[in-house]
Design an enzyme around this catalytic site. Sequence first.
Site, short mmCIF file in Angstrom:
data_model
loop_
_atom_site.label_atom_id
_atom_site.label_comp_id
_atom_site.label_asym_id
_atom_site.label_seq_id
_atom_site.Cartn_x
_atom_site.Cartn_y
_atom_site.Cartn_z
N SER A 43 0.93 -1.05 -0.12
CA SER A 43 -0.17 -0.04 -0.16
C SER A 43 0.71 1.47 0.10
CB SER A 43 -1.02 0.08 1.18
OG SER A 43 -1.34 1.21 1.41
N TYR A 59 -0.53 -1.03 9.89
CA TYR A 59 -0.90 -1.55 8.62
C TYR A 59 0.30 -0.96 7.52
CZ TYR A 59 -3.60 -1.12 3.76
OH TYR A 59 -3.89 -1.39 2.67
N LYS A 110 2.27 -3.76 5.65
CA LYS A 110 2.51 -3.65 3.96
C LYS A 110 3.97 -3.50 3.76
CE LYS A 110 -1.63 -3.95 2.50
NZ LYS A 110 -2.20 -5.32 2.07
P1 NAI Z 1 -11.97 -5.35 0.71
O1 NAI Z 1 -12.29 -5.13 2.12
O2 NAI Z 1 -13.08 -4.86 -0.46
O3 NAI Z 1 -11.37 -6.66 0.23
C1 NAI Z 1 -10.61 -7.47 1.29
C2 NAI Z 1 -11.18 -8.67 1.42
O4 NAI Z 1 -10.28 -9.52 2.27
C3 NAI Z 1 -12.68 -8.67 2.02
O5 NAI Z 1 -13.55 -9.48 1.19
C4 NAI Z 1 -12.54 -9.37 3.54
O6 NAI Z 1 -13.45 -10.33 3.83
C5 NAI Z 1 -11.24 -10.25 3.09
N1 NAI Z 1 -10.39 -10.96 4.31
C6 NAI Z 1 -10.13 -9.97 5.53
N2 NAI Z 1 -9.58 -10.72 6.24
C7 NAI Z 1 -9.55 -12.02 5.69
C8 NAI Z 1 -8.81 -13.35 6.22
N3 NAI Z 1 -8.27 -13.44 7.35
N4 NAI Z 1 -9.15 -14.28 5.53
C9 NAI Z 1 -9.59 -14.34 4.18
N5 NAI Z 1 -10.14 -13.22 3.73
C10 NAI Z 1 -10.15 -12.16 4.50
O7 NAI Z 1 -10.64 -4.36 0.34
P2 NAI Z 1 -10.04 -3.97 -0.94
O8 NAI Z 1 -9.68 -2.67 -1.05
O9 NAI Z 1 -10.37 -4.68 -2.17
O10 NAI Z 1 -8.36 -4.55 -0.62
C11 NAI Z 1 -7.65 -5.68 -1.26
C12 NAI Z 1 -6.14 -5.49 -0.75
O11 NAI Z 1 -5.70 -4.27 -1.15
C13 NAI Z 1 -5.95 -5.45 0.80
O12 NAI Z 1 -4.82 -6.08 1.20
C14 NAI Z 1 -5.77 -3.88 0.96
O13 NAI Z 1 -5.06 -3.59 2.14
C15 NAI Z 1 -5.13 -3.43 -0.53
N6 NAI Z 1 -5.07 -2.17 -0.54
C16 NAI Z 1 -6.32 -1.55 -1.08
C17 NAI Z 1 -6.02 -0.27 -1.61
C18 NAI Z 1 -7.40 0.49 -2.20
O14 NAI Z 1 -7.08 1.71 -2.33
N7 NAI Z 1 -8.53 -0.12 -2.03
C19 NAI Z 1 -4.85 0.52 -1.05
C20 NAI Z 1 -3.78 -0.02 -0.82
C21 NAI Z 1 -3.83 -1.52 -0.68
#
Ligand code: NAI
Length: 591
Positions: A435, A448, A452
């Site tokens: 991130s 976080y 990351k």
């Molecule tokens: P999101 O919340 O929509 O997706 C994350 C998913 O991970 C969720 O569906 C959640 O249920 C699942 N999850 C959480 N803990 C879990 C576990 N212990 N085991 C299995 N699944 C689990 O969020 P998003 O934005 O799609 O995030 C995806 C990745 O991208 C994350 O690692 C986030 O930190 C990273 N990220 C996202 C950014 C953004 O702008 N959306 C920016 C920088 C990084």
Amino acid sequence: MPLNMNAIGSPIGPMKRKYTWKDVVLYALGVGAGFSELEYCYEKSLKIIPSFAIAMIFDFLSQATVSAGANLAGVLHGEQELIFHNPIPPDGTLITNGRISNYYDKGKDKGALVMIESETRHDSGIKLFTSVATVFSRLDGGFGGEDRKTPPVAFPDRAPDVVVEATPSPDQPLIYRLSGDILHLHVDPEFAALSGFDKPIMHGLCTHGFACRALIASLVPGRPEQVRRLACRFSKALYPGIPIQTQIWKTATGKALWRTIDAATGQVVIDNGEFEYADIPKDEIRFDNRVAIITGAGSGLGRVYARELARRGARVVVNDLGGARDGAGSGSSSPADQVVAEIRAAGGQAVASYESVATAAGGEKIVATALEAFGRVDILINNAGILRDKSLIKMEPENWQAVLNVHLSGAYHVTRPAFRAMRDNGYGRIIMTTSAAGLYGNFGQTNYAAAKMGLVGFMNALKLEGARYGITVNTVAPLAASRLTEDVMTPERFERSKPEFVAPIVLYLSSDRCTESGNIYNAGLGFFNRAAIVTGPGKMLAANGRVPTPEDILANIEAISELDGSRHYPDINALIEDLFMVTQEGPPTAT
Ligand code: NAI
């Protein structure tokens, strides 16, 4: 002689095979074409039956079987998958490179499976087809290896949508063998008798050619160039001259299941048939024989990665715990199930996994799900994530730890068993999700940001371990609209930041076209650039071996901090070598 374990992963090839229109026509005649399909038999506007591919790599497969050390008295063609990337031109030279990807042990009296993968290009450079062949080696079982369980193809519970009848000539093998497979079993009555048959049998691959013609005639008549994938298992010997039926079920747009039966006995001679067809876009990045695990794929970015990979042919494990944004709650199967349903509705293949990445046992189970459902792991996207933002003083240990458990330890828990499976196949693509908060900093996210950046360090070490096994490891820093960002973006920016604008680079890094390893990419709004840890040119302060003082640092801090002229090092050794080179002053002496 047991199977040669050292042969796994060693390159076989390049093997070259020149061919002209006469080879194409000879093959067509060998698999039953004639005046009723003149386009396969007449050099004017010649069309190629795509299963011709297999005749053209027969020598390669024989060579691979010999390299495996398989006992040739007991080898049979078990399964065959062909994936077509571009239509086969009517002449030229085919260049095939491949390797034995694995052995499976069915037991002492049951035999072994030798998995052979290859890619064939035309001498013009165009990638034509990928083959995954399974040679069943009846006499080589019991070496103590793992078995492989492939789920049977689920034929619809209804009569076939199309049945194509054909009767290969009693002399069919005599023509077919001229395309390359000259094994005695198909021509020599005495040899056939020694092998337990009444007379020489059909080549399974000849019947396969009959089936391919039947599928084209039924589903893409006159357009063999639209065949994308043909897969099947050879299940029973067939005598020439016996009528056969190819039974076809249309299951989704561009997809069908099929099998070929001996019409006299009703026995299935080719089973588990799959057929895919569509226009072949030139040089499309495909994932047809690949298996991908995406953690946290029930929503946001992971959902888009899973859908896109499946749309391009990957078989996907959709992992998601289904928890709250901060990881609280016992989890729900519905997000993962929903994405699996979306993929299946679009004709793709996916299974759900509800395990948490936050434990080692969860990571093992996620990878086991892929191996049980699809037999391999090629791609891992470590994407699962939660947020627990607080400034440091308010950051209680449980909030610190929960975030590290999911992001950093979570990646370790899944990557370790996945890496093992990839190493066994000599191929893998691993993506970490970092991130900008970690790369550049963000208030209230010490947990976080630390997790990351930990992933960047994880990648830096793992890229070196993966290099020898054909495994690349890269990291993406996305910026996208999701539940993690809905409260930090204006509605207008949220709308512009669809996860679809991040997915292209994740798909590229997941593909066999990616040669980069150890890189970090920012991706958002369709804009992509590389981020890297770079090292400034620095300044030598130990002139004449004198140990510098803190006052020397103060006096030179600008030059020490300078980044103009900085370098990126591929590993620690490159840095150390550089250090010794630029400081060629001998060891410092204490003052
Ligand atoms: P999101 O919340 O929509 O997706 C994350 C998913 O991970 C969720 O569906 C959640 O249920 C699942 N999850 C959480 N803990 C879990 C576990 N212990 N085991 C299995 N699944 C689990 O969020 P998003 O934005 O799609 O995030 C995806 C990745 O991208 C994350 O690692 C986030 O930190 C990273 N990220 C996202 C950014 C953004 O702008 N959306 C920016 C920088 C990084």
